[in-house]
Design a protein around this motif. Structure first.
Motif, mmCIF file in Angstrom:
data_model
loop_
_atom_site.group_PDB
_atom_site.id
_atom_site.type_symbol
_atom_site.label_atom_id
_atom_site.label_comp_id
_atom_site.label_asym_id
_atom_site.label_seq_id
_atom_site.Cartn_x
_atom_site.Cartn_y
_atom_site.Cartn_z
ATOM 1 N N ALA A 1 0.828 -1.211 0.000
ATOM 2 C CA ALA A 1 0.000 0.000 0.000
ATOM 3 C C ALA A 1 0.856 1.253 0.000
ATOM 4 N N ALA A 2 1.991 1.232 0.684
ATOM 5 C CA ALA A 2 2.850 2.414 0.742
ATOM 6 C C ALA A 2 3.374 2.800 -0.630
ATOM 7 N N LYS A 3 3.615 1.809 -1.493
ATOM 8 C CA LYS A 3 4.091 2.092 -2.847
ATOM 9 C C LYS A 3 2.967 2.131 -3.872
ATOM 10 N N ALA A 4 1.725 1.966 -3.398
ATOM 11 C CA ALA A 4 0.557 1.977 -4.301
ATOM 12 C C ALA A 4 0.721 0.956 -5.415
ATOM 13 N N LEU A 5 1.141 -0.254 -5.051
ATOM 14 C CA LEU A 5 1.349 -1.313 -6.033
ATOM 15 C C LEU A 5 0.046 -2.048 -6.311
ATOM 16 N N THR A 6 -0.124 -2.463 -7.540
ATOM 17 C CA THR A 6 -1.269 -3.278 -7.936
ATOM 18 C C THR A 6 -0.821 -4.731 -8.019
ATOM 19 N N VAL A 7 -1.486 -5.593 -7.245
ATOM 20 C CA VAL A 7 -1.131 -7.010 -7.207
ATOM 21 C C VAL A 7 -2.180 -7.787 -7.992
ATOM 22 N N GLU A 8 -1.769 -8.381 -9.077
ATOM 23 C CA GLU A 8 -2.658 -9.230 -9.867
ATOM 24 C C GLU A 8 -2.576 -10.640 -9.295
ATOM 25 N N HIS B 1 11.910 -3.708 -4.721
ATOM 26 C CA HIS B 1 12.590 -3.225 -5.915
ATOM 27 C C HIS B 1 11.605 -2.878 -7.025
ATOM 28 N N ASN B 2 10.436 -2.462 -6.647
ATOM 29 C CA ASN B 2 9.427 -2.033 -7.619
ATOM 30 C C ASN B 2 9.369 -0.513 -7.637
ATOM 31 N N GLU B 3 8.760 0.028 -8.653
ATOM 32 C CA GLU B 3 8.620 1.477 -8.763
ATOM 33 C C GLU B 3 7.297 1.920 -8.155
ATOM 34 N N GLU B 4 7.223 3.165 -7.783
ATOM 35 C CA GLU B 4 5.995 3.712 -7.207
ATOM 36 C C GLU B 4 4.835 3.574 -8.200
ATOM 37 N N GLY B 5 3.702 3.059 -7.701
ATOM 38 C CA GLY B 5 2.541 2.858 -8.555
ATOM 39 C C GLY B 5 2.701 1.723 -9.535
ATOM 40 N N GLY B 6 3.657 0.838 -9.288
ATOM 41 C CA GLY B 6 3.895 -0.278 -10.200
ATOM 42 C C GLY B 6 2.925 -1.421 -9.988
ATOM 43 N N TRP B 7 3.272 -2.564 -10.528
ATOM 44 C CA TRP B 7 2.379 -3.723 -10.444
ATOM 45 C C TRP B 7 3.195 -4.989 -10.188
ATOM 46 N N ILE B 8 2.510 -5.979 -9.647
ATOM 47 C CA ILE B 8 3.081 -7.308 -9.391
ATOM 48 C C ILE B 8 2.077 -8.339 -9.887
ATOM 49 N N ARG B 9 2.555 -9.295 -10.657
ATOM 50 C CA ARG B 9 1.691 -10.378 -11.135
ATOM 51 C C ARG B 9 2.231 -11.700 -10.576
ATOM 52 N N ILE B 10 1.412 -12.384 -9.808
ATOM 53 C CA ILE B 10 1.819 -13.650 -9.183
ATOM 54 C C ILE B 10 0.873 -14.752 -9.654
ATOM 55 N N SER B 11 1.446 -15.874 -10.037
ATOM 56 C CA SER B 11 0.635 -17.012 -10.477
ATOM 57 C C SER B 11 1.218 -18.299 -9.927
ATOM 58 N N THR B 12 0.350 -19.231 -9.601
ATOM 59 C CA THR B 12 0.749 -20.553 -9.124
ATOM 60 C C THR B 12 -0.068 -21.593 -9.873
ATOM 61 N N GLY B 13 0.407 -22.795 -9.890
ATOM 62 C CA GLY B 13 -0.327 -23.863 -10.554
ATOM 63 C C GLY B 13 0.560 -25.060 -10.809
ATOM 64 N N LEU B 14 0.007 -26.030 -11.487
ATOM 65 C CA LEU B 14 0.702 -27.271 -11.807
ATOM 66 C C LEU B 14 0.819 -27.396 -13.314
ATOM 67 N N ASP B 15 1.974 -27.809 -13.758
ATOM 68 C CA ASP B 15 2.217 -27.945 -15.188
ATOM 69 C C ASP B 15 3.224 -29.067 -15.416
#
Length: 396
Positions: free
Chosen positions: A252-259, A293-307
């Protein structure tokens, strides 16, 4: 000559043995052929016996010449048959030489193959095992004894490192705890000076950084040299949800968007088997790396699964464009990129190196890729827990 320089040792030995056998056979056949090449020579007739007529003498000489011609023809035929037989024998000898050479080469190299197989079985978990090759004291036994001595030294080194991992936490954290206690005592005095409070705050920050760095060292040492005796089924998606929830303030402090949801909503189940503590640290480091190590207002995309029988965790972030060579260096200890990373107060340069060590300890794969659009993509692939190998697909 080129065949002797390339290929396996058995192939080179086979060629050498076959060449020796074939050369010896060729020399033997050549000597036999030369020794059998004697010529039948005619002898000048002597004086005719008394009473022999000239006509009978001429007839006798003619008969002798005919017999000598027949004998010479038979001799030529015999030489021709001997030459043909020698060539056939040489061809057979070539095949036999290759077969015998291969068998002898295999016999000679058999002890080396046993030593190689035994050495491959030795790992950090069974360094106590030895080759213990029996037999006469020859070059092979000397090699095996040398390998045994090397394994003994490696075992002593690994034992010392594991002992350090067990003792370092107590020995190194005790002074840190003492310094923290001294700061608390100084601040707890009635009406402490403003300078004392400011100094205590800075020292606490530095002590936290040292403690964090020490913790990273210990986890790295355990992952690299420790044994994973506490293997249990571990859900990667739940670890991600816990790590995201614990770092909600920083996000929240960096206003990051977590997908994928701030609490891991939408993450696909992904179970693996390993050390719960180490795998939890792996996920925490990946999330920390993505947040710090992200930029202000940046984004993070996290995915998990089996392959394909693997439990996978992928973390992507935006940011400036990086070179792939720079991304490859991030798995080395204390390797950072740019002033924005070195200036971080919470980064120690051990995050991805610890991740790489934990992945290697679990027999998995780690890929750190520089995204063409900017930022990083980090993917961890671990063996799926029993019963989940058949499912597939990654979910963000």
């Amino acid at each position: 000559m080129g065949m002797l320089r390339g290929g396996t040792v058995r192939r080179r030995f086979t060629i050498l043995y076959a060449t020796g056998f074939l050369g010896s056979g060729a020399v033997l056949l050549a000597l036999t052929y030369l020794m059998s090449g004697t010529r039948v020579t005619s002898r000048a007739p002597g004086q005719p016996p008394d009473g022999a007529s000239g006509g009978s003498l001429i007839a006798a000489e003619q008969r002798i010449q005919d017999l000598q011609g027949q004998l010479a023809e038979l001799h030529e035929q015999q030489n021709h048959r001997l030459l043909v037989g020698s060539l056939i024998a040489l061809l057979v000898m070539a095949g036999v030489s290759l077969l015998v050479g291969r068998l002898l080469a295999g016999r000679v190299l058999r002890p080396l193959r046993l030593i190689t197989a035994a050495t491959r079985r030795v790992s950090a978990d069974n360094l106590h095992e030895r080759l213990a090759v029996a037999g006469p004291v020859d070059e092979v036994k000397e090699l095996a004894d040398t390998v045994d001595g090397l394994l003994e030294r490696l075992e002593a080194s690994f034992v010392a490192q594991r002992r350090f991992v067990g003792n370092a936490s107590h020995e190194l954290r005790t002074p840190l705890a003492t310094m923290r206690a001294s700061l608390d005592v100084a601040v707890a005095k009635p009406e402490p000076a403003a300078q004392t409070l400011a100094l205590a705050g800075r020292l606490r920050t530095e002590l936290d950084r040292v403690d964090h760095l020490l913790d990273g060292f210990l986890v790295l040492a355990r992952a690299q040299h420790g044994t994973l005796a506490d293997r249990t089924p571990v859900p990667l998606d739940e670890l991600v949800a816990e790590a995201l929830a614990a770092r909600a303030a920083g996000i929240a402090a960096k206003a990051l968007t977590v997908e994928g949801g701030a609490e891991g909503a939408g993450l696909a189940p992904a179970w693996t088997r390993g050390s719960a503590a180490l795998l939890s640290r792996l996920v925490e480091n990946l999330v920390d790396n993505a947040v710090v190590h992200n930029e202000e207002g940046g984004w993070i995309r996290i995915s998990t699964g089996l392959d394909d029988g693997e439990a996978r965790l992928a973390v992507e972030t935006g940011g400036r464009v990086l070179d792939q060579g720079q991304a490859d260096r991030l798995t080395r200890p204390f390797e950072r990129l740019g002033a924005d990373r070195t200036g971080s107060e919470t980064g120690s340069g051990l995050g991805l190196s610890v991740v790489a060590a934990i992945v290697a300890a679990h027999g998995g794969r780690l890929a750190v890729l520089a995204r063409p659009e900017g930022g990083l993509s980090v993917t961890v692939a671990l063996r799926a827990a029993a019963g989940q190998e058949g499912t597939g697909g990654l979910t963000a």
